[in-house]
Design a protein around this motif. Structure first.
Motif, PDB file in Angstrom:
ATOM      1  N   ASN A  59      -4.469   2.670   1.371  1.00 48.84           N
ATOM      2  CA  ASN A  59      -4.787   1.575   2.290  1.00 48.84           C
ATOM      3  C   ASN A  59      -4.020   0.301   1.947  1.00 48.84           C
ATOM      4  O   ASN A  59      -3.593  -0.431   2.846  1.00 48.84           O
ATOM      5  CB  ASN A  59      -6.291   1.309   2.295  1.00 48.84           C
ATOM      6  CG  ASN A  59      -7.059   2.383   3.015  1.00 48.84           C
ATOM      7  OD1 ASN A  59      -6.514   3.107   3.844  1.00 48.84           O
ATOM      8  ND2 ASN A  59      -8.333   2.509   2.697  1.00 48.84           N
ATOM      9  N   THR A  60      -3.845   0.043   0.653  1.00 44.68           N
ATOM     10  CA  THR A  60      -3.075  -1.135   0.244  1.00 44.68           C
ATOM     11  C   THR A  60      -1.622  -0.989   0.692  1.00 44.68           C
ATOM     12  O   THR A  60      -1.023  -1.949   1.192  1.00 44.68           O
ATOM     13  CB  THR A  60      -3.154  -1.323  -1.292  1.00 44.68           C
ATOM     14  OG1 THR A  60      -4.524  -1.460  -1.670  1.00 44.68           O
ATOM     15  CG2 THR A  60      -2.375  -2.539  -1.742  1.00 44.68           C
ATOM     16  N   ALA A  61      -1.067   0.192   0.529  1.00 48.53           N
ATOM     17  CA  ALA A  61       0.314   0.431   0.964  1.00 48.53           C
ATOM     18  C   ALA A  61       0.429   0.268   2.474  1.00 48.53           C
ATOM     19  O   ALA A  61       1.389  -0.331   2.975  1.00 48.53           O
ATOM     20  CB  ALA A  61       0.767   1.825   0.539  1.00 48.53           C
ATOM     21  N   ARG A  62      -0.548   0.790   3.217  1.00 52.62           N
ATOM     22  CA  ARG A  62      -0.523   0.651   4.682  1.00 52.62           C
ATOM     23  C   ARG A  62      -0.622  -0.815   5.097  1.00 52.62           C
ATOM     24  O   ARG A  62       0.078  -1.264   6.008  1.00 52.62           O
ATOM     25  CB  ARG A  62      -1.664   1.438   5.309  1.00 52.62           C
ATOM     26  CG  ARG A  62      -1.451   2.921   5.295  1.00 52.62           C
ATOM     27  CD  ARG A  62      -2.613   3.643   5.917  1.00 52.62           C
ATOM     28  NE  ARG A  62      -2.385   5.079   5.940  1.00 52.62           N
ATOM     29  CZ  ARG A  62      -3.310   5.965   6.182  1.00 52.62           C
ATOM     30  NH1 ARG A  62      -4.547   5.581   6.444  1.00 52.62           N
ATOM     31  NH2 ARG A  62      -3.019   7.253   6.175  1.00 52.62           N
ATOM     32  N   LEU A  63      -1.498  -1.544   4.432  1.00 53.27           N
ATOM     33  CA  LEU A  63      -1.652  -2.965   4.739  1.00 53.27           C
ATOM     34  C   LEU A  63      -0.367  -3.720   4.447  1.00 53.27           C
ATOM     35  O   LEU A  63       0.076  -4.550   5.251  1.00 53.27           O
ATOM     36  CB  LEU A  63      -2.806  -3.557   3.935  1.00 53.27           C
ATOM     37  CG  LEU A  63      -3.109  -5.033   4.162  1.00 53.27           C
ATOM     38  CD1 LEU A  63      -3.512  -5.284   5.611  1.00 53.27           C
ATOM     39  CD2 LEU A  63      -4.206  -5.496   3.220  1.00 53.27           C
ATOM     40  N   PHE A  64       0.266  -3.423   3.330  1.00 58.42           N
ATOM     41  CA  PHE A  64       1.531  -4.064   2.973  1.00 58.42           C
ATOM     42  C   PHE A  64       2.605  -3.746   4.010  1.00 58.42           C
ATOM     43  O   PHE A  64       3.327  -4.637   4.474  1.00 58.42           O
ATOM     44  CB  PHE A  64       1.977  -3.616   1.583  1.00 58.42           C
ATOM     45  CG  PHE A  64       3.253  -4.237   1.137  1.00 58.42           C
ATOM     46  CD1 PHE A  64       3.293  -5.532   0.652  1.00 58.42           C
ATOM     47  CD2 PHE A  64       4.450  -3.524   1.219  1.00 58.42           C
ATOM     48  CE1 PHE A  64       4.479  -6.106   0.249  1.00 58.42           C
ATOM     49  CE2 PHE A  64       5.643  -4.092   0.825  1.00 58.42           C
ATOM     50  CZ  PHE A  64       5.660  -5.390   0.338  1.00 58.42           C
ATOM     51  N   MET A 114      -8.283  -8.946  -1.571  1.00 60.43           N
ATOM     52  CA  MET A 114      -9.534  -8.179  -1.657  1.00 60.43           C
ATOM     53  C   MET A 114      -9.239  -6.713  -1.998  1.00 60.43           C
ATOM     54  O   MET A 114      -9.937  -6.115  -2.820  1.00 60.43           O
ATOM     55  CB  MET A 114     -10.314  -8.288  -0.348  1.00 60.43           C
ATOM     56  CG  MET A 114     -10.931  -9.654  -0.114  1.00 60.43           C
ATOM     57  SD  MET A 114     -11.704  -9.861   1.509  1.00 60.43           S
ATOM     58  CE  MET A 114     -12.658  -8.397   1.691  1.00 60.43           C
ATOM     59  N   PHE A 115      -8.203  -6.157  -1.385  1.00 63.08           N
ATOM     60  CA  PHE A 115      -7.830  -4.771  -1.675  1.00 63.08           C
ATOM     61  C   PHE A 115      -7.411  -4.636  -3.137  1.00 63.08           C
ATOM     62  O   PHE A 115      -7.795  -3.696  -3.820  1.00 63.08           O
ATOM     63  CB  PHE A 115      -6.682  -4.329  -0.751  1.00 63.08           C
ATOM     64  CG  PHE A 115      -7.138  -3.791   0.561  1.00 63.08           C
ATOM     65  CD1 PHE A 115      -7.083  -2.440   0.819  1.00 63.08           C
ATOM     66  CD2 PHE A 115      -7.622  -4.635   1.555  1.00 63.08           C
ATOM     67  CE1 PHE A 115      -7.490  -1.933   2.041  1.00 63.08           C
ATOM     68  CE2 PHE A 115      -8.040  -4.145   2.776  1.00 63.08           C
ATOM     69  CZ  PHE A 115      -7.979  -2.783   3.015  1.00 63.08           C
ATOM     70  N   SER A 116      -6.623  -5.585  -3.592  1.00 62.42           N
ATOM     71  CA  SER A 116      -6.141  -5.558  -4.968  1.00 62.42           C
ATOM     72  C   SER A 116      -7.300  -5.700  -5.957  1.00 62.42           C
ATOM     73  O   SER A 116      -7.358  -4.988  -6.965  1.00 62.42           O
ATOM     74  CB  SER A 116      -5.126  -6.674  -5.173  1.00 62.42           C
ATOM     75  OG  SER A 116      -4.666  -6.669  -6.491  1.00 62.42           O
ATOM     76  N   ASP A 117      -8.219  -6.602  -5.665  1.00 65.50           N
ATOM     77  CA  ASP A 117      -9.384  -6.792  -6.543  1.00 65.50           C
ATOM     78  C   ASP A 117     -10.244  -5.528  -6.606  1.00 65.50           C
ATOM     79  O   ASP A 117     -10.682  -5.120  -7.686  1.00 65.50           O
ATOM     80  CB  ASP A 117     -10.239  -7.963  -6.057  1.00 65.50           C
ATOM     81  CG  ASP A 117      -9.587  -9.308  -6.296  1.00 65.50           C
ATOM     82  OD1 ASP A 117      -8.598  -9.368  -7.068  1.00 65.50           O
ATOM     83  OD2 ASP A 117     -10.056 -10.302  -5.704  1.00 65.50           O
ATOM     84  N   ARG A 118     -10.471  -4.933  -5.469  1.00 67.45           N
ATOM     85  CA  ARG A 118     -11.289  -3.715  -5.419  1.00 67.45           C
ATOM     86  C   ARG A 118     -10.608  -2.577  -6.187  1.00 67.45           C
ATOM     87  O   ARG A 118     -11.245  -1.841  -6.928  1.00 67.45           O
ATOM     88  CB  ARG A 118     -11.546  -3.317  -3.968  1.00 67.45           C
ATOM     89  CG  ARG A 118     -12.393  -2.071  -3.769  1.00 67.45           C
ATOM     90  CD  ARG A 118     -13.774  -2.166  -4.429  1.00 67.45           C
ATOM     91  NE  ARG A 118     -14.518  -3.300  -3.987  1.00 67.45           N
ATOM     92  CZ  ARG A 118     -15.571  -3.255  -3.195  1.00 67.45           C
ATOM     93  NH1 ARG A 118     -16.000  -2.108  -2.740  1.00 67.45           N
ATOM     94  NH2 ARG A 118     -16.185  -4.358  -2.867  1.00 67.45           N
ATOM     95  N   LEU A 119      -9.301  -2.466  -6.040  1.00 66.68           N
ATOM     96  CA  LEU A 119      -8.546  -1.431  -6.751  1.00 66.68           C
ATOM     97  C   LEU A 119      -8.652  -1.645  -8.265  1.00 66.68           C
ATOM     98  O   LEU A 119      -8.849  -0.685  -9.013  1.00 66.68           O
ATOM     99  CB  LEU A 119      -7.082  -1.446  -6.299  1.00 66.68           C
ATOM    100  CG  LEU A 119      -6.172  -0.376  -6.887  1.00 66.68           C
ATOM    101  CD1 LEU A 119      -6.693   1.021  -6.558  1.00 66.68           C
ATOM    102  CD2 LEU A 119      -4.756  -0.549  -6.363  1.00 66.68           C
TER     103      LEU A 119
END
Length: 149
Positions: free
Chosen positions: A129-134, A3-8
């Motif tokens: 946020n994607t980096a933090r999630l990863f 979802m994060f990747s799609d939004r980005l």
């Protein structure tokens, strides 16, 4: 994560679209200003009784030619409206139309620049946020692996 990747990717697509709009506006605005300058020049020279104007104009991308215009007989101009449409306008109406278009394009330019700034902030936020999630996921997997031993 998906979802994060799609939004980005959505934000990046919107940013690309806005950048194209910005580039188009940065071409249109100087063209409109040049047209207004030419019409103003015609109106000023029209006040001189014996005025004629010699102009260079573009026939093709690489081909230019000259013409002499009798200013006293010039009461109108032809403007490209887009989509292969050209219309004749009296000088005052042409100035009014071009001023309206210039104003609208300048407002659009300001709005597009604001949108780009908004998108840039959101892209940065989503990347962080994607980096933090990863990183969180990596730490979680390490913990699970160490607990399994």
């Amino acid at each position: 994560m998906r979802m994060f990747s799609d939004r980005l990717q959505q934000y990046k697509f919107m940013e690309q679209s806005k950048r194209q709009q910005l580039a188009d506006l940065k071409v249109k605005i100087p063209d409109i200003e040049k047209n207004l300058d030419v019409i103003e020049n015609i109106k000023q020279q029209k006040a001189d009784e014996n005025a004629s104007m010699e102009v260079n104009y573009e026939l093709n991308d690489t081909l230019y030619t000259r013409a002499e215009i009798d200013i006293q007989k010039t009461d109108s101009v032809f403007l490209w409206l887009g989509a292969d449409v050209m219309l004749e306008y009296p000088l005052d109406e042409a100035v009014s139309l071009l001023n309206d278009r210039l104003s609208n394009n300048q407002q659009s330019l300001k709005a597009v620049e604001e949108d780009l700034e908004f998108l840039k902030e959101n892209i940065t936020t989503m990347e962080v946020n994607t980096a933090r999630l990863f990183n969180w996921d990596v730490e979680r997997r390490k913990r699970e692996k160490s607990e399994a031993k």
